[in-house]
Every structure is written in structure tokens, then in C-alpha cells.
Design a protein around this motif. Structure first.
Motif, PDB file in Angstrom:
ATOM      1  N   UNK A   1      15.298   6.384  13.644  1.00 34.46           N
ATOM      2  CA  UNK A   1      14.720   4.718  13.394  1.00 34.46           C
ATOM      3  C   UNK A   1      13.906   4.196  12.880  1.00 34.46           C
ATOM      4  N   UNK A   2      13.190   3.948  14.558  1.00 33.76           N
ATOM      5  CA  UNK A   2      11.276   3.807  15.077  1.00 33.76           C
ATOM      6  C   UNK A   2      10.787   3.635  14.125  1.00 33.76           C
ATOM      7  N   UNK A   3       9.823   2.789  14.742  1.00 39.11           N
ATOM      8  CA  UNK A   3       8.248   2.416  13.744  1.00 39.11           C
ATOM      9  C   UNK A   3       7.909   4.099  13.720  1.00 39.11           C
ATOM     10  N   UNK A   4       6.855   3.617  12.548  1.00 36.77           N
ATOM     11  CA  UNK A   4       6.110   5.745  12.547  1.00 36.77           C
ATOM     12  C   UNK A   4       4.265   4.400  11.726  1.00 36.77           C
ATOM     13  N   UNK A   5       2.918   4.595  13.261  1.00 40.76           N
ATOM     14  CA  UNK A   5       2.518   3.739  13.154  1.00 40.76           C
ATOM     15  C   UNK A   5       1.128   4.407  12.526  1.00 40.76           C
ATOM     16  N   UNK A   6      -0.008   4.974  11.568  1.00 36.20           N
ATOM     17  CA  UNK A   6      -1.085   5.438  11.579  1.00 36.20           C
ATOM     18  C   UNK A   6      -1.851   5.458  12.809  1.00 36.20           C
ATOM     19  N   UNK A   7      -2.265   4.522  13.842  1.00 40.13           N
ATOM     20  CA  UNK A   7      -2.860   4.902  14.804  1.00 40.13           C
ATOM     21  C   UNK A   7      -2.922   6.176  15.976  1.00 40.13           C
ATOM     22  N   UNK A   8      -0.830   6.064  15.886  1.00 42.95           N
ATOM     23  CA  UNK A   8       0.395   7.039  16.948  1.00 42.95           C
ATOM     24  C   UNK A   8       0.752   8.005  15.967  1.00 42.95           C
ATOM     25  N   UNK A   9       0.166   9.024  15.226  1.00 43.53           N
ATOM     26  CA  UNK A   9       1.297   9.978  15.262  1.00 43.53           C
ATOM     27  C   UNK A   9       2.548  10.256  15.985  1.00 43.53           C
ATOM     28  N   UNK A  10       3.383  10.441  15.613  1.00 49.00           N
ATOM     29  CA  UNK A  10       4.144  11.229  15.730  1.00 49.00           C
ATOM     30  C   UNK A  10       4.485  13.136  15.689  1.00 49.00           C
ATOM     31  N   UNK A  11       4.160  13.798  16.833  1.00 48.69           N
ATOM     32  CA  UNK A  11       4.172  15.276  17.033  1.00 48.69           C
ATOM     33  C   UNK A  11       5.838  15.868  17.890  1.00 48.69           C
ATOM     34  N   UNK A  12       5.572  17.092  17.656  1.00 48.41           N
ATOM     35  CA  UNK A  12       6.853  17.597  17.903  1.00 48.41           C
ATOM     36  C   UNK A  12       5.825  19.028  17.705  1.00 48.41           C
ATOM     37  N   UNK A  13       6.766  19.888  18.927  1.00 45.39           N
ATOM     38  CA  UNK A  13       6.692  21.499  18.430  1.00 45.39           C
ATOM     39  C   UNK A  13       8.392  22.239  18.503  1.00 45.39           C
TER      40      UNK A  13
END
Length: 118
Positions: free
Chosen positions: A86-98
Motif C-alpha cells: 500500500x506504499x507510495x508509487x513514484x514516477x522517478x522510482x519504478x517498482x520492479x520485480x521478476x
């Protein structure tokens, strides 16, 4: 000095659920017979705010590789998968996973989020 009310209005005018970008890329690796993908979630450049409580569709999603539940976690109470607890999603810092396995039938399409303006 910028009027905070104007900033808030701009935030809500420029940001919406469609501001959340989802990019899915095949890595070319195969893990336990399953194709591996990298998924990246970010906020469009034109949205000056962050998105929190982001829920994406994940029907049929499974992985033969372990995934950190802090990054993405299936939560039936919200009708999909919750990103970053539920935390923040930013434009400068994509959330990535494989992951290696089946793509969800809805390709991680954003279902809901809350716009957070400061």
C-alpha cells in the motif's frame, strides 16, 4: 510561492488510475520450465503526485520463483494484488520485480489507487 490549493487541484487534474504505467518484458530466461518476466510499475511523468494503495489485477498470476510479498501480494479483500504493501508509487522510482510463470489474464492492469498530494 505556489498556492497549495492550486497544487492540489493540479495534482487531481493530472493524476488518475491511468497515470500508472505497467511494463512487462520477457527476460529470455526460463526457470523450472517457465518463461521469466520483469514487470515495472511507475507513475506517468505528467502526474506530479504519488499513488498509494495501488491494486492491480492478477487473475491467474503464479510464479515458480519466490516474490517478495512487500513488492506484490495477492489480497482477495481488495480484489487483486496490492503493490508495496500500500506504499507510495513514484514516477522517478519504478517498482520492479521478476517472476517466472503465467502472466495474469488482466496483465496487472491497475484496478484502484489513491492519489497522494503534498
Amino acid at each position: 510561492m505556489v498556492n497549495p490549493h492550486v497544487s492540489l487541484i493540479l495534482c487531481f487534474e493530472k493524476c488518475s488510475l491511468s497515470s500508472i504505467k505497467v511494463e512487462i518484458t520477457k527476460t529470455g530466461r526460463v526457470v523450472k520450465g517457465q518463461p521469466e518476466y520483469e514487470v515495472a510499475f511507475s507513475v506517468n511523468d505528467d502526474c506530479p503526485c504519488v499513488e498509494v494503495q495501488v491494486v492491480v489485477g492478477c487473475n491467474g498470476f503464479n510464479s515458480v520463483e519466490p516474490i517478495d510479498p512487500f513488492i506484490i501480494k495477492k489480497d482477495d479483500s481488495v480484489g487483486g494484488c496490492l503493490l508495496k504493501n500500500g506504499g507510495s508509487l513514484f514516477q522517478e522510482e519504478p517498482l520492479k520485480f521478476k517472476f517466472a510463470g503465467q502472466l495474469p489474464t488482466d496483465n496487472f492492469k491497475p484496478i484502484s489507487s489513491t492519489i497522494a498530494c503534498s
